[in-house]
Design a protein around this motif. Structure first.
Motif, PDB file in Angstrom:
ATOM      1  N   UNK A  49      59.173 -11.507 -37.862  1.00 59.85           N
ATOM      2  CA  UNK A  49      59.720 -10.319 -37.210  1.00 59.85           C
ATOM      3  C   UNK A  49      60.622 -10.686 -36.031  1.00 59.85           C
ATOM      4  N   UNK A  50      60.728 -11.968 -35.748  1.00 59.91           N
ATOM      5  CA  UNK A  50      61.546 -12.439 -34.636  1.00 59.91           C
ATOM      6  C   UNK A  50      62.740 -13.219 -35.181  1.00 59.91           C
ATOM      7  N   UNK A  51      63.831 -13.238 -34.425  1.00 57.10           N
ATOM      8  CA  UNK A  51      64.970 -14.082 -34.767  1.00 57.10           C
ATOM      9  C   UNK A  51      64.561 -15.545 -34.605  1.00 57.10           C
ATOM     10  N   UNK A  52      65.184 -16.419 -35.415  1.00 56.52           N
ATOM     11  CA  UNK A  52      64.858 -17.840 -35.359  1.00 56.52           C
ATOM     12  C   UNK A  52      66.122 -18.683 -35.291  1.00 56.52           C
ATOM     13  N   UNK A  53      66.029 -19.776 -34.558  1.00 54.47           N
ATOM     14  CA  UNK A  53      67.046 -20.813 -34.594  1.00 54.47           C
ATOM     15  C   UNK A  53      66.333 -22.102 -34.979  1.00 54.47           C
ATOM     16  N   UNK A  54      66.865 -22.763 -36.002  1.00 52.56           N
ATOM     17  CA  UNK A  54      66.344 -24.040 -36.460  1.00 52.56           C
ATOM     18  C   UNK A  54      67.290 -25.145 -36.005  1.00 52.56           C
ATOM     19  N   UNK A  55      66.733 -26.227 -35.459  1.00 52.59           N
ATOM     20  CA  UNK A  55      67.492 -27.412 -35.112  1.00 52.59           C
ATOM     21  C   UNK A  55      66.811 -28.574 -35.835  1.00 52.59           C
ATOM     22  N   UNK A  56      67.479 -29.104 -36.845  1.00 50.46           N
ATOM     23  CA  UNK A  56      66.906 -30.199 -37.627  1.00 50.46           C
ATOM     24  C   UNK A  56      67.047 -31.489 -36.827  1.00 50.46           C
ATOM     25  N   UNK A  57      65.920 -32.159 -36.581  1.00 50.87           N
ATOM     26  CA  UNK A  57      65.927 -33.399 -35.815  1.00 50.87           C
ATOM     27  C   UNK A  57      65.746 -34.624 -36.702  1.00 50.87           C
ATOM     28  N   UNK A  58      65.189 -34.436 -37.901  1.00 47.27           N
ATOM     29  CA  UNK A  58      64.981 -35.560 -38.823  1.00 47.27           C
ATOM     30  C   UNK A  58      64.822 -35.015 -40.235  1.00 47.27           C
ATOM     31  N   UNK A  59      65.189 -35.835 -41.208  1.00 50.45           N
ATOM     32  CA  UNK A  59      64.963 -35.481 -42.599  1.00 50.45           C
ATOM     33  C   UNK A  59      66.126 -34.763 -43.250  1.00 50.45           C
ATOM     34  N   UNK A  60      65.928 -34.467 -44.526  1.00 52.91           N
ATOM     35  CA  UNK A  60      66.944 -33.769 -45.307  1.00 52.91           C
ATOM     36  C   UNK A  60      66.265 -32.799 -46.262  1.00 52.91           C
ATOM     37  N   UNK A  61      66.899 -31.628 -46.436  1.00 53.72           N
ATOM     38  CA  UNK A  61      66.383 -30.595 -47.328  1.00 53.72           C
ATOM     39  C   UNK A  61      67.484 -29.574 -47.550  1.00 53.72           C
TER      40      UNK A  61
END
Length: 121
Positions: A49-61
């Motif tokens: 129900x909340x806005x999200x910001x993702x910051x990828x620090x490692x890995x791949x997908x």
């Protein structure tokens, strides 16, 4: 000021689990945590129900959402609005993602999320 240690660092899930989330900060209008999905892990998250910001620090997908999909790796920054279904798939390297929720995770009701979404349309 607060220094947040361990944020963005991959942490293996517990035995029998396919993913792990560790919250490192919670204040009224923001929460921050690290989401870890190992190679072969399954992201079973439901829309928030909340806005999200993702910051990828490692890995791949690949991040798949109703609005599209994108390959992600270290340095990727993605915004997902409240209520939009999304998940990480095809994890080819252990994935560690800083997750910022605004406001803090689980503090906004579904009706608040829907009215926020409608105001952006």
């Amino acid at each position: 000021m607060q220094v947040i240690t361990g944020a963005g660092r991959f942490t293996a899930p517990e035995p029998g689990e396919s993913r792990r989330y560790d919250e490192q900060l919670r204040v009224t209008d923001l929460s921050l945590g690290t989401y870890s999905v190992p190679v072969g892990g399954v992201d079973t998250q439901q829309p928030h129900n909340e806005d999200e910001v993702y910051v990828v620090t490692a890995g791949r997908a690949r991040l798949v959402a109703d609005s599209g999909e994108v390959e992600v790796g270290p340095g990727s920054v993605i915004y997902v609005p409240a209520g939009e279904p999304h998940r990480f798939v095809d994890v080819t390297e252990d994935l560690a993602v800083l997750v910022l929720f605004g406001p803090a995770e689980y503090t906004r009701s579904q009706s608040q999320s829907q009215s926020q979404s409608q105001s952006r349309s």
